[in-house]
Enzyme design. Structure first.
Site, PDB file in Angstrom:
ATOM      1  N   THR A 249      36.132   9.503  63.956  1.00 61.87           N
ATOM      2  CA  THR A 249      35.837  10.540  64.743  1.00 61.87           C
ATOM      3  C   THR A 249      34.349  11.150  64.817  1.00 61.87           C
ATOM      4  O   THR A 249      34.372  11.384  63.355  1.00 61.87           O
ATOM      5  CB  THR A 249      37.102  11.306  65.237  1.00 61.87           C
ATOM      6  OG1 THR A 249      36.832  12.326  66.158  1.00 61.87           O
ATOM      7  CG2 THR A 249      37.318  12.275  63.909  1.00 61.87           C
ATOM      8  N   GLU A 250      33.640  11.184  65.708  1.00 63.76           N
ATOM      9  CA  GLU A 250      32.371  11.423  65.705  1.00 63.76           C
ATOM     10  C   GLU A 250      32.125  12.751  65.134  1.00 63.76           C
ATOM     11  O   GLU A 250      31.072  13.275  64.604  1.00 63.76           O
ATOM     12  CB  GLU A 250      31.518  11.084  66.783  1.00 63.76           C
ATOM     13  CG  GLU A 250      32.139  11.912  68.359  1.00 63.76           C
ATOM     14  CD  GLU A 250      32.982  11.136  68.902  1.00 63.76           C
ATOM     15  OE1 GLU A 250      33.928  10.004  68.270  1.00 63.76           O
ATOM     16  OE2 GLU A 250      33.087  11.019  70.207  1.00 63.76           O
ATOM     17  N   ASN A 251      33.125  13.857  65.160  1.00 64.57           N
ATOM     18  CA  ASN A 251      32.821  15.161  64.749  1.00 64.57           C
ATOM     19  C   ASN A 251      33.146  15.130  63.080  1.00 64.57           C
ATOM     20  O   ASN A 251      33.048  16.132  62.382  1.00 64.57           O
ATOM     21  CB  ASN A 251      33.975  16.109  65.128  1.00 64.57           C
ATOM     22  CG  ASN A 251      35.468  15.792  65.044  1.00 64.57           C
ATOM     23  OD1 ASN A 251      35.799  14.552  65.431  1.00 64.57           O
ATOM     24  ND2 ASN A 251      36.132  16.667  64.747  1.00 64.57           N
TER      25      ASN A 251
END
Lengths: 235, 228
Positions: free
Chosen positions: B53-55
């Site tokens: 997940t890009e966070n």
């Protein structure tokens, strides 16, 4: 060396009208709510705020916007469960928006901290967000030139801090915080606990203290998501 | 025609199931916010994908029980997640280095429109309001496969697979495969290549709701998905 600051009010006391401020966090995760609220108490105006989002509900950045402290947002995703503070002002032309793809935003901030004025990325090539930007081909693919992003201040959230300014983070709350710490003239971190120098294992330091100017302890920090579930409003 | 299609088309869960069947054991995968997140539920038995997940998390698991959320542990959609053994945290610049640097095996995204040359429009309808892009423009670059899960047609019955996108682009020539409610379509050399279609649907009826020519190379498989 002792970079500790006694209170969140002292920590944001120098932030003037017209400042450009990076604020850490992705949504509520890793957002320095207590520092933001201290800034609202001081109420500088005409601010440019750099954050992934543009606030949610009536606390944190949304509350700054509601107090009309923010002239411009630089962000990738100005939508949220309750984006009314930003949306209303944006549609009325009362707040500016610079929309930046999320990875480009992160890299622009990293570049600002690393002393790299520009770089090329495949992101946004051929889209509306690349308009007006130089394009160059490398190994047969087209890339868009993006520029560094710097700020006068960064207010960030970390987990452990020591008087030297060394920081660790908590889970996905790390997000933009270590990058912003590098890219601002003055970086202030709120931490859940200040420990003595040497108590953070040097192998575990994520942000070395050279990037940090001030550390203020906020034990048991509030979470934006929890505040919004309680329908909190600040101030 | 559209009533007939609505009667046979796959649900979003079924489209997600089909997309999940193509994810190899050990693949590093990013799923877009919303509908694409459902792909994680349908991992085939015996295969394990590692979700990014890009966070800033690799190796996350399902949502926690209500009341057990930790709001420092969320995904790109700002929903609470849990960790699997062997997970890792990292900052945003590292996270997008994983994306653009070619380290992800698969990215699966939603779409408003996909063009036969692989152009994707999925971030803005171009109609005004508050624009928001998030990581969409980054995710379409770098993953070895960029797949789309989508209804084959819009709610109004217009094709979503087109000769050229009319909405603002997310990326140019980036999509490699489209899983729709009616078919599985590859994008090769600037053309749609039909790989599978619902057996109840004729080629001509499928072509009639597709905005660009569907090419056939060899046999077209039956798109068969469990009821779910």
């Amino acid at each position: 060396m002792d970079k500790t600051i006694a209170t969140v009010a002292d920590a944001v006391a120098e932030i003037p009208d017209g400042a450009t401020i990076m604020i850490g966090g992705f949504g509520g995760s890793g957002a320095p709510i207590e520092l933001i609220h201290a800034l609202i108490d001081k109420r500088p105006r005409d601010l440019t705020v750099i954050n992934n989002n543009a606030g949610n509900g009536h606390v944190g950045i949304a509350a700054m916007i509601e107090q009309d402290m923010v002239r411009k947002m630089v962000c990738s995703f100005p939508r949220s469960a309750d984006p009314r503070a930003f949306t209303e002002r944006y549609l009325e032309g009362r707040i500016e928006l610079e929309l930046v793809p999320q990875g480009t935003l992160a890299e622009r901030i990293r570049a600002g901290g690393a002393g790299i004025p520009a770089f090329y990325t495949p992101t946004s090539f051929g889209t509306d967000l690349a308009k007006g930007k130089p394009v160059e081909e490398f190994e047969g693919r087209s890339y868009v030139q993006e520029r560094w992003l710097k700020a006068d201040f960064a207010i960030i959230k970390a987990q452990l801090g020591d008087p030297m300014g060394n920081l660790t983070y908590r889970m996905a709350g790390r997000n933009f915080n270590p990058l912003m710490a590098m890219a601002a003239t003055r970086t202030i971190a709120q931490v859940s606990q200040i420990v003595a120098p040497g108590e953070i294992d040097p192998e575990q330091v994520v942000t070395p203290g050279i990037f940090v100017n001030g550390v203020v302890q906020v034990a048991n920090p509030q979470q934006e998501e929890s505040l919004n579930r309680q329908e909190a409003v600040y101030p | 025609m559209s009533d007939a299609i609505n009667a046979i088309k796959l649900s979003n869960a079924q489209i997600a199931w089909r997309a999940a069947q193509d994810i190899e054991d050990g693949a590093y995968v990013n799923l877009g916010i919303g509908f694409p997140e459902m792909v994680a539920k349908f991992q085939p038995e015996g295969r394990e994908a590692i979700f990014h997940t890009e966070n800033g998390v690799l190796g996350f698991g399902e949502a926690p029980k209500e009341g057990e959320e930790d709001w420092d542990l969320i995904n790109a959609g700002k929903k609470a997640i849990t960790l699997k053994p062997g997970s890792a945290f990292f900052h945003h610049a590292d996270s997008f280095s994983m994306v653009r640097g070619g380290h992800l095996d698969v990215a699966i995204l939603g779409a408003y429109q996909v063009a036969q040359n692989g152009d994707l429009a999925n971030w803005s309808t171009g109609k005004g309001g508050v624009p928001a892009v998030g990581g969409a423009m980054d995710l379409v670059h770098g993953a070895k496969r960029v797949a789309v899960v989508t209804d084959h047609i819009t709610k109004k019955g217009d094709p979503k697979l087109l000769d050229a996108c009319t909405m603002p682009l997310t990326g140019v020539g980036c999509v490699t495969r489209v899983y729709t409610s009616l078919a599985v379509v590859d994008i090769e050399d600037g053309q749609f290549v039909l790989r599978e279609k619902l057996p109840a649907l004729s080629f001509d009826d499928l072509q009639a709701v597709t905005g660009a020519p569907l090419n056939v190379q060899g046999t077209v498989g039956d798109l068969i998905v469990p009821a779910l």
